[in-house]
Design a protein around this motif. Structure first.
Motif, PDB file in Angstrom:
ATOM      1  N   PHE A   1      17.580  -6.266  23.438  1.00 38.22           N
ATOM      2  CA  PHE A   1      18.170  -7.573  23.097  1.00 38.22           C
ATOM      3  C   PHE A   1      17.081  -8.619  22.922  1.00 38.22           C
ATOM      4  O   PHE A   1      17.073  -9.368  21.935  1.00 38.22           O
ATOM      5  CB  PHE A   1      19.146  -8.006  24.194  1.00 38.22           C
ATOM      6  CG  PHE A   1      19.597  -9.442  24.072  1.00 38.22           C
ATOM      7  CD1 PHE A   1      20.565  -9.810  23.154  1.00 38.22           C
ATOM      8  CD2 PHE A   1      19.038 -10.430  24.877  1.00 38.22           C
ATOM      9  CE1 PHE A   1      20.976 -11.133  23.035  1.00 38.22           C
ATOM     10  CE2 PHE A   1      19.435 -11.751  24.761  1.00 38.22           C
ATOM     11  CZ  PHE A   1      20.412 -12.107  23.845  1.00 38.22           C
TER      12      PHE A   1
ATOM     13  N   ASP B   1      18.903  -9.585  14.274  1.00 39.41           N
ATOM     14  CA  ASP B   1      20.268  -9.986  14.609  1.00 39.41           C
ATOM     15  C   ASP B   1      21.113  -8.765  14.963  1.00 39.41           C
ATOM     16  O   ASP B   1      21.878  -8.773  15.934  1.00 39.41           O
ATOM     17  CB  ASP B   1      20.879 -10.723  13.406  1.00 39.41           C
ATOM     18  CG  ASP B   1      22.052 -11.606  13.789  1.00 39.41           C
ATOM     19  OD1 ASP B   1      22.443 -11.589  14.971  1.00 39.41           O
ATOM     20  OD2 ASP B   1      22.561 -12.314  12.917  1.00 39.41           O
TER      21      ASP B   1
ATOM     22  N   ALA C   1      20.012  -7.356  18.420  1.00 37.61           N
ATOM     23  CA  ALA C   1      20.449  -8.214  19.521  1.00 37.61           C
ATOM     24  C   ALA C   1      21.954  -8.116  19.728  1.00 37.61           C
ATOM     25  O   ALA C   1      22.436  -8.056  20.875  1.00 37.61           O
ATOM     26  CB  ALA C   1      20.044  -9.661  19.237  1.00 37.61           C
TER      27      ALA C   1
ATOM     28  N   GLY D   1      15.162  -8.041  19.811  1.00 38.85           N
ATOM     29  CA  GLY D   1      15.959  -8.403  18.650  1.00 38.85           C
ATOM     30  C   GLY D   1      15.979  -9.907  18.402  1.00 38.85           C
ATOM     31  O   GLY D   1      15.830 -10.354  17.262  1.00 38.85           O
ATOM     32  N   VAL D   2      16.156 -10.694  19.470  1.00 40.43           N
ATOM     33  CA  VAL D   2      16.173 -12.156  19.325  1.00 40.43           C
ATOM     34  C   VAL D   2      14.821 -12.658  18.816  1.00 40.43           C
ATOM     35  O   VAL D   2      14.756 -13.525  17.941  1.00 40.43           O
ATOM     36  CB  VAL D   2      16.547 -12.832  20.660  1.00 40.43           C
ATOM     37  CG1 VAL D   2      16.356 -14.352  20.572  1.00 40.43           C
ATOM     38  CG2 VAL D   2      17.992 -12.518  21.035  1.00 40.43           C
TER      39      VAL D   2
ATOM     40  N   THR E   1      21.127 -16.475  24.488  1.00 40.92           N
ATOM     41  CA  THR E   1      22.207 -16.558  23.491  1.00 40.92           C
ATOM     42  C   THR E   1      22.596 -18.011  23.239  1.00 40.92           C
ATOM     43  O   THR E   1      22.810 -18.420  22.088  1.00 40.92           O
ATOM     44  CB  THR E   1      23.440 -15.765  23.975  1.00 40.92           C
ATOM     45  OG1 THR E   1      23.080 -14.388  24.135  1.00 40.92           O
ATOM     46  CG2 THR E   1      24.584 -15.864  22.975  1.00 40.92           C
TER      47      THR E   1
ATOM     48  N   MET F   1      20.137 -13.170  29.443  1.00 38.54           N
ATOM     49  CA  MET F   1      20.616 -12.866  28.098  1.00 38.54           C
ATOM     50  C   MET F   1      21.594 -13.940  27.618  1.00 38.54           C
ATOM     51  O   MET F   1      21.562 -14.348  26.455  1.00 38.54           O
ATOM     52  CB  MET F   1      21.286 -11.488  28.089  1.00 38.54           C
ATOM     53  CG  MET F   1      20.314 -10.333  28.308  1.00 38.54           C
ATOM     54  SD  MET F   1      21.140  -8.743  28.589  1.00 38.54           S
ATOM     55  CE  MET F   1      21.617  -8.304  26.912  1.00 38.54           C
TER      56      MET F   1
ATOM     57  N   SER G   1      23.011  -4.713  21.330  1.00 42.19           N
ATOM     58  CA  SER G   1      22.504  -4.641  22.708  1.00 42.19           C
ATOM     59  C   SER G   1      23.304  -5.533  23.639  1.00 42.19           C
ATOM     60  O   SER G   1      23.656  -5.129  24.755  1.00 42.19           O
ATOM     61  CB  SER G   1      21.031  -5.057  22.752  1.00 42.19           C
ATOM     62  OG  SER G   1      20.256  -4.246  21.906  1.00 42.19           O
TER      63      SER G   1
ATOM     64  N   ASP H   1      19.966 -19.666  21.221  1.00 39.45           N
ATOM     65  CA  ASP H   1      19.940 -19.148  19.856  1.00 39.45           C
ATOM     66  C   ASP H   1      20.984 -19.810  18.959  1.00 39.45           C
ATOM     67  O   ASP H   1      20.841 -19.814  17.734  1.00 39.45           O
ATOM     68  CB  ASP H   1      20.159 -17.634  19.871  1.00 39.45           C
ATOM     69  CG  ASP H   1      20.068 -17.020  18.494  1.00 39.45           C
ATOM     70  OD1 ASP H   1      19.041 -17.242  17.824  1.00 39.45           O
ATOM     71  OD2 ASP H   1      21.038 -16.357  18.079  1.00 39.45           O
TER      72      ASP H   1
END
Length: 407
Positions: free
Chosen positions: A294, A328, A331, A297-298, A231, A227, A334, A234
């Motif tokens: 998560f 967004d 994510a 969501g991403v 991140t 995760m 979560s 992202d």
């Protein structure tokens, strides 16, 4: 007195704490976006130099990076509501200096003000998120995180809009006074907080030991590590669409790009609000795992932005950016909820690491992305940079599947 009374008292205190924290987060983010818009334009008005604006923004991002390094020792040494209130007072004091010192001095003060506000904004978020399990019980934590994300998105849009309205009507001084009041109000919202249970003492370690233990902890939690990796990837996509908003707005409506950009941000925030509420339902009612939601969501967020930047009509761009905002929100809730479920010794370092990854990635990403808008069309740039988190997500998913099979 019956045995149920202590439990009832805990529930009432948890509920009250949750709404106080949500109020403080809304006011704080409202103030953060109020001064981001106002101070950026104020620097340009005073200096008439784009370079000065760049230095100002770089100092603000640097403040966020420093906060990720200072956050662990600061909140290890000082816990509870008072350290957060102090951060609010310091942010208010920094802005008050613009009402005290003359214009000739302010241009030299503004980079230091940007650095201080960057540190204060990020430290406030780290302290609030990492200590939330002390103030809100487990059964209400996901719902509180969902409302925090909703409040943050709403505060961001309202802060940007109000800043523009106040600047147009009354100038910078009223914006600065309003901003000072928002930080003081955020501090007042924090003051009534009371711990549900006094946190157990955590062994104080030096900074190197904290990060070393974090690395060891993440090795035993590959999903959490995955995760964090997604991140980090992202942040490049985030830099790409933030740089690209003015560009796509100009292409969609050359006669009123500012209005179009405002619409895009407002609909994105509406999507993020909807995503946060959906996360609350899916995590609590449907029992979906935080890690899975998560990743969903991403994926939805990156695909939403890719499709937004492929459009030639405003209506379609607004349609797809709503889904980007929804992803967004999913994510965000979560990720925060998953980190808060970690043991206390890891929770604070992970939140600090998240801030470090986001600030560094966003700052570096802004520098990397800008030339691509000169060489390529916005639609291609977004495919490249939002393709990176999608590729990373696929890599993490395949790695976890392979690891599960081998075990």
């Amino acid at each position: 007195m019956t045995d149920a009374h202590p439990d009832e008292e805990i529930i009432n205190r948890s509920t009250r704490n949750g709404w106080l924290i949500i109020s403080a987060r809304f006011i704080s983010d409202f103030g953060a976006f109020l001064n981001m818009v106002a101070l950026s334009t104020y620097v340009y008005v005073l200096s008439q130099s784009v370079m000065q604006v760049s230095i100002f923004l770089a100092c603000r991002v640097t403040g966020g990076i420093l906060a990720s390094l200072f956050g662990v020792p600061y909140f290890r040494r000082f816990t509870g509501r008072l350290p957060l209130v102090i951060l609010d007072v310091l942010r208010a004091a920094l802005l008050a200096s613009l009402l005290i010192f003359p214009y000739s001095v302010q241009i030299y003060l503004l980079p230091f003000i940007a650095l201080g506000i960057g540190i204060g904004n990020s430290m406030f978020a780290i302290g609030l998120n990492s200590q939330l399990p002390y103030w809100v019980d487990d059964s209400r934590r996901v719902a509180t995180n969902a409302w925090l994300t909703s409040a943050s998105a709403t505060g961001a849009v309202m802060g940007s809009m109000v800043s523009g309205i106040l600047l147009a009507a009354n100038g910078y001084e009223l914006v600065f006074i309003t901003n000072i009041l928002t930080y003081l109000l955020a501090g007042l919202s924090i003051l009534p907080l009371r711990f549900l249970v006094t946190p157990a003492g955590v062994e104080k370690k030096n900074q190197r030991k904290e990060w070393s233990n974090l690395v060891k902890g993440l090795k035993t939690a590959p999903l959490m590590a995955g995760m964090l990796l997604v991140t980090m990837a992202d942040t490049l996509g985030s830099a790409a669409h933030n740089v690209g908003f003015p560009v796509i707005s100009e292409l969609l409506t050359s006669e009123s790009p500012g209005k179009t950009m405002g619409l895009l941000l407002a609909v994105w925030a509406g999507g993020k609000f909807a995503g946060a509420r959906a996360a609350n339902y899916l995590l609590l009612k449907r029992g979906i795992r935080t890690e899975r939601l998560f990743f969903y969501g991403v994926a939805l967020m990156s695909l939403g932005f890719i499709l937004t930047f492929q459009q030639n009509a405003v209506s379609l761009a607004l349609f797809f950016i709503f889904f980007a905002g929804t992803g967004d929100g999913l994510a965000d809730v979560s990720l925060i909820s998953r980190i808060q479920s970690e043991v206390e010794s890891l929770r604070l370092p992970i939140f600090s690491l998240i801030t470090l990854l986001q600030m560094t990635g966003f700052g570096v990403g802004m520098l990397i992305v800008a030339p691509f808008y000169i060489w390529l069309t916005p639609s291609v740039v977004i495919i490249i940079f939002h393709g990176i988190p999608l590729f990373t997500l696929a890599f993490v998913w395949l790695y976890i599947r392979r690891r599960q099979r081998s075990h």
